[in-house]
Design a protein around this motif. Sequence first.
Motif, mmCIF file in Angstrom:
data_model
loop_
_atom_site.group_PDB
_atom_site.id
_atom_site.type_symbol
_atom_site.label_atom_id
_atom_site.label_comp_id
_atom_site.label_asym_id
_atom_site.label_seq_id
_atom_site.Cartn_x
_atom_site.Cartn_y
_atom_site.Cartn_z
ATOM 1 N N MET A 1 10.426 11.766 -39.360
ATOM 2 C CA MET A 1 10.292 11.320 -40.682
ATOM 3 C C MET A 1 10.501 12.764 -41.734
ATOM 4 N N ASN A 2 11.100 12.785 -42.745
ATOM 5 C CA ASN A 2 11.383 13.880 -43.558
ATOM 6 C C ASN A 2 10.304 14.088 -44.624
ATOM 7 N N SER A 3 9.892 15.375 -44.841
ATOM 8 C CA SER A 3 8.732 15.621 -45.698
ATOM 9 C C SER A 3 9.351 15.718 -47.031
ATOM 10 N N LEU A 4 8.642 15.471 -48.106
ATOM 11 C CA LEU A 4 9.336 15.467 -49.448
ATOM 12 C C LEU A 4 9.326 16.950 -49.852
ATOM 13 N N ARG A 5 8.477 17.785 -49.266
ATOM 14 C CA ARG A 5 8.456 19.315 -49.802
ATOM 15 C C ARG A 5 9.560 19.899 -49.296
ATOM 16 N N GLY A 6 10.502 19.474 -48.263
ATOM 17 C CA GLY A 6 11.752 20.033 -47.899
ATOM 18 C C GLY A 6 12.993 19.329 -48.811
ATOM 19 N N ILE A 7 13.004 18.264 -49.548
ATOM 20 C CA ILE A 7 13.835 17.531 -49.975
ATOM 21 C C ILE A 7 14.114 17.836 -51.603
ATOM 22 N N ASP A 8 15.115 18.312 -51.836
ATOM 23 C CA ASP A 8 15.611 18.398 -53.152
ATOM 24 C C ASP A 8 15.662 17.071 -53.998
ATOM 25 N N LEU A 9 15.117 16.556 -54.945
ATOM 26 C CA LEU A 9 15.180 15.366 -55.239
ATOM 27 C C LEU A 9 16.272 14.993 -56.289
ATOM 28 N N ASN A 10 17.063 16.298 -56.537
ATOM 29 C CA ASN A 10 18.202 16.073 -57.564
ATOM 30 C C ASN A 10 19.320 15.402 -56.607
ATOM 31 N N LEU A 11 19.176 15.737 -55.325
ATOM 32 C CA LEU A 11 20.138 15.100 -54.381
ATOM 33 C C LEU A 11 20.142 13.641 -54.609
ATOM 34 N N LEU A 12 19.194 12.793 -54.736
ATOM 35 C CA LEU A 12 19.049 11.422 -54.991
ATOM 36 C C LEU A 12 19.794 10.858 -56.223
ATOM 37 N N VAL A 13 19.802 11.951 -57.239
ATOM 38 C CA VAL A 13 20.476 11.580 -58.518
ATOM 39 C C VAL A 13 22.135 11.478 -57.969
ATOM 40 N N VAL A 14 22.251 12.464 -57.372
ATOM 41 C CA VAL A 14 23.900 12.836 -56.826
ATOM 42 C C VAL A 14 24.201 11.672 -55.915
ATOM 43 N N LEU A 15 23.397 11.248 -54.876
ATOM 44 C CA LEU A 15 23.677 10.005 -54.316
ATOM 45 C C LEU A 15 23.855 8.747 -55.069
ATOM 46 N N GLU A 16 22.989 8.505 -56.157
ATOM 47 C CA GLU A 16 22.988 7.435 -56.936
ATOM 48 C C GLU A 16 24.532 7.312 -57.812
ATOM 49 N N ALA A 17 24.898 8.432 -57.985
ATOM 50 C CA ALA A 17 26.312 8.482 -58.846
ATOM 51 C C ALA A 17 27.385 8.245 -57.861
ATOM 52 N N LEU A 18 27.467 8.874 -56.604
ATOM 53 C CA LEU A 18 28.231 8.586 -55.403
ATOM 54 C C LEU A 18 28.356 7.138 -55.130
ATOM 55 N N LEU A 19 27.233 6.596 -54.861
ATOM 56 C CA LEU A 19 27.213 5.079 -54.407
ATOM 57 C C LEU A 19 27.925 4.233 -55.308
ATOM 58 N N PRO A 36 33.128 20.510 -56.051
ATOM 59 C CA PRO A 36 32.544 21.299 -55.054
ATOM 60 C C PRO A 36 31.087 21.135 -54.800
ATOM 61 N N ALA A 37 30.330 21.290 -56.066
ATOM 62 C CA ALA A 37 29.075 21.047 -56.050
ATOM 63 C C ALA A 37 28.478 19.688 -55.569
ATOM 64 N N VAL A 38 29.254 18.597 -55.995
ATOM 65 C CA VAL A 38 29.146 17.266 -55.482
ATOM 66 C C VAL A 38 29.372 16.978 -54.199
ATOM 67 N N SER A 39 30.440 17.837 -53.645
ATOM 68 C CA SER A 39 30.804 17.677 -52.312
ATOM 69 C C SER A 39 29.864 18.287 -51.307
ATOM 70 N N HIS A 40 29.191 19.637 -51.986
ATOM 71 C CA HIS A 40 28.097 20.088 -50.968
ATOM 72 C C HIS A 40 26.864 19.424 -50.912
ATOM 73 N N SER A 41 26.590 18.705 -52.278
ATOM 74 C CA SER A 41 25.590 17.801 -52.147
ATOM 75 C C SER A 41 25.847 16.629 -51.330
ATOM 76 N N LEU A 42 26.872 15.935 -51.143
ATOM 77 C CA LEU A 42 27.004 14.988 -50.211
ATOM 78 C C LEU A 42 26.976 15.556 -48.724
ATOM 79 N N ALA A 43 27.409 16.478 -48.588
ATOM 80 C CA ALA A 43 27.105 17.207 -47.073
ATOM 81 C C ALA A 43 25.704 17.352 -46.830
ATOM 82 N N ARG A 44 24.700 17.791 -47.639
ATOM 83 C CA ARG A 44 23.345 17.755 -47.333
ATOM 84 C C ARG A 44 22.756 16.473 -47.295
ATOM 85 N N LEU A 45 23.145 15.526 -48.019
ATOM 86 C CA LEU A 45 22.804 14.211 -47.994
ATOM 87 C C LEU A 45 23.157 13.524 -46.641
ATOM 88 N N ARG A 46 24.334 13.836 -46.229
ATOM 89 C CA ARG A 46 24.765 13.216 -44.821
ATOM 90 C C ARG A 46 23.769 13.947 -43.615
#
Length: 313
Positions: A1-19, A36-46
């Motif tokens: 299970m991922n720890s919230l301490r290691g997660i950039d919650l801004n990634l979830l905003v990017v994921l919302e927009a991508l979905l 490029p910033a969104v593509s990088h965030s997608l790679a991190r989300l994956r």
Amino acid sequence: MNSLRGIDLNLLVVLEALLAERHISRAALRLQLSQPAVSHSLARLRQLLDDPLLVRGQGGLVLTPRAHELAGPLAEALAQVRILLGPGGFQPATARRTFRLAMSDYGALVVLPRLLRTVRKAAPNIDLTVTQSSRESMTGQIADGELDVALGAFAFEPEGVRTAALFNDDFACAVDAATVRDTGRLDHVAYLARSHVLVTGPTERGEAIDAAVTRLGGRRKIACVVPHWSVAPGLILGTNMVLTAARRTLEALADERLAIFEAPFTIPGFTYSMIWPEKADADPGHTWLRERVQHAAAVTETEDESAAISLRG
């Protein structure tokens, strides 16, 4: 299970927009970020979720099953975070959000135009994503949090789902006016003698109309079946076919070449309602949206009462 301490919650905003956008460039524009910033965030989300999330498909990017599963819980979680961290109340003029609605062609005709105008005027950065499915599917998606609001004639209210009646509607008939010059209408014998156009989609199947016809001891001859209300009135022009449909759709699509009149027999009406997840009651943004839906429906109700369209009979 991922720890919230290691997660950039801004990634979830990017994921919302991508979905929502299913397109990297459009998501970037929506978020006011570079591609490029969104593509990088997608790679991190994956990597974070161990799933590709968006894959190439026919016509562009499509969501993976895992991404579909995430859409509802993600929207709900971000809504709660925005409530927690945002200013008191909801600020529509500056809010950035996508609401997920479901309705049939009927709702898209009689409610959606006014709703969209109201939302765009007060909240230019609020987006609406509208889908269509069966009443049962819409209710299930509301209960699961996959939709924010659904409109329809719902027969039951499962646990965790709220309901508010918007208005009542009934049925009327339409024919090419040139075919009823003398009477402006049809009696039940002439009605049954003609062929009919039937609108049948995920949420409308004409059972109420056919049940009323059966009580007369007759049966409609269906010459054409279409999935959308919007095309049906145009199909009967230049023919002797009859269209029996919800009154508001006939009024919304009124054409001077059509004769609109009361059905020659009693057809029970229906209540058109809005449903939403009970968990959204505490969300000011969601409350604001529901109020806009009710306002759009109330305007429709008022205009219908004073409409110049006269039904012969």
